[in-house]
Scaffold this motif. Structure first.
Motif, short mmCIF file in Angstrom:
data_model
loop_
_atom_site.label_atom_id
_atom_site.label_comp_id
_atom_site.label_asym_id
_atom_site.label_seq_id
_atom_site.Cartn_x
_atom_site.Cartn_y
_atom_site.Cartn_z
N GLY A 20 0.79 -1.22 0.00
CA GLY A 20 0.00 0.00 0.00
C GLY A 20 0.82 1.27 0.00
O GLY A 20 0.29 2.36 -0.18
N ALA A 21 2.13 1.17 0.19
CA ALA A 21 2.99 2.35 0.23
C ALA A 21 3.24 2.87 -1.18
O ALA A 21 3.18 2.13 -2.16
CB ALA A 21 4.32 2.03 0.90
N THR A 22 3.55 4.16 -1.28
CA THR A 22 3.93 4.78 -2.55
C THR A 22 5.37 5.25 -2.43
O THR A 22 5.70 5.97 -1.49
CB THR A 22 3.02 5.97 -2.88
N VAL A 23 6.23 4.81 -3.34
CA VAL A 23 7.65 5.18 -3.32
C VAL A 23 8.01 5.85 -4.63
O VAL A 23 7.44 5.55 -5.69
CB VAL A 23 8.57 3.96 -3.06
N ALA A 98 6.40 7.37 -9.57
CA ALA A 98 5.74 7.00 -8.32
C ALA A 98 5.16 5.62 -8.49
O ALA A 98 4.39 5.37 -9.43
CB ALA A 98 4.65 8.00 -7.97
N VAL A 99 5.52 4.71 -7.60
CA VAL A 99 5.07 3.32 -7.68
C VAL A 99 4.30 2.97 -6.40
O VAL A 99 4.81 3.19 -5.30
CB VAL A 99 6.26 2.35 -7.86
N ARG A 100 3.07 2.45 -6.55
CA ARG A 100 2.30 1.96 -5.41
C ARG A 100 2.58 0.47 -5.28
O ARG A 100 2.42 -0.28 -6.23
CB ARG A 100 0.80 2.20 -5.60
N ILE A 101 2.99 0.04 -4.10
CA ILE A 101 3.32 -1.36 -3.85
C ILE A 101 2.03 -2.14 -3.65
O ILE A 101 1.24 -1.85 -2.73
CB ILE A 101 4.25 -1.51 -2.62
N ASP A 102 1.79 -3.15 -4.51
CA ASP A 102 0.57 -3.92 -4.45
C ASP A 102 0.72 -5.19 -3.61
O ASP A 102 -0.15 -5.52 -2.81
CB ASP A 102 0.10 -4.31 -5.86
N SER A 103 1.83 -5.92 -3.79
CA SER A 103 1.99 -7.16 -3.04
C SER A 103 3.47 -7.48 -2.85
O SER A 103 4.31 -7.05 -3.62
CB SER A 103 1.29 -8.32 -3.75
N ILE A 104 3.72 -8.26 -1.80
CA ILE A 104 5.07 -8.72 -1.48
C ILE A 104 5.01 -10.25 -1.39
O ILE A 104 4.26 -10.79 -0.58
CB ILE A 104 5.56 -8.13 -0.14
N GLN A 105 5.78 -10.93 -2.24
CA GLN A 105 5.86 -12.38 -2.21
C GLN A 105 7.22 -12.78 -1.66
O GLN A 105 8.24 -12.36 -2.19
CB GLN A 105 5.67 -13.00 -3.60
#
Length: 106
Positions: A20-23, A98-105
């Motif tokens: 959910g973070a934006t980097v 700007a990239v919104r993080i959707d998922s972490i595997q």
């Protein structure tokens, strides 16, 4: 309970991200609205349970969506030699996305 996060490498920099973070990362070849995958994951987990790669975690990835492309504020570089007429002024604006993080595997 603390939240899961990942440390990824993009370009020459490392970022700590969570879902959910934006980097803001350096520009790469994905258009706005597209999805991107960061395969260079250094660590994944929470404060209690952290997996650290040596140097990268095998099979781990982070996916995100590109939201917008922007430029940083201009930085000025000025060179001057005393008692000479040498003056050189250059500027640089780094392109970012700007990239919104959707998922972490993991």
């Amino acid at each position: 309970m603390s939240e899961n996060y990942a440390i990824i490498k993009s370009g020459a920099k490392q970022y700590r991200v969570h879902q959910g973070a934006t980097v803001m990362v350096e520009k790469f070849g994905v258009a706005v609205g597209g999805t991107c995958t960061f395969d260079q994951v250094i660590a994944v987990g929470s404060a209690e349970n952290l997996k650290i790669g040596e140097p990268l975690l095998a099979g781990a990835s982070v996916t995100g969506t590109v939201l917008q492309a922007v430029k940083q504020k201009k930085t000025i570089s000025f060179q001057h030699r005393k008692r000479k007429t040498h003056r050189k002024k250059t500027g640089h604006r780094q392109e970012l996305v700007a990239v919104r993080i959707d998922s972490i595997q993991a």
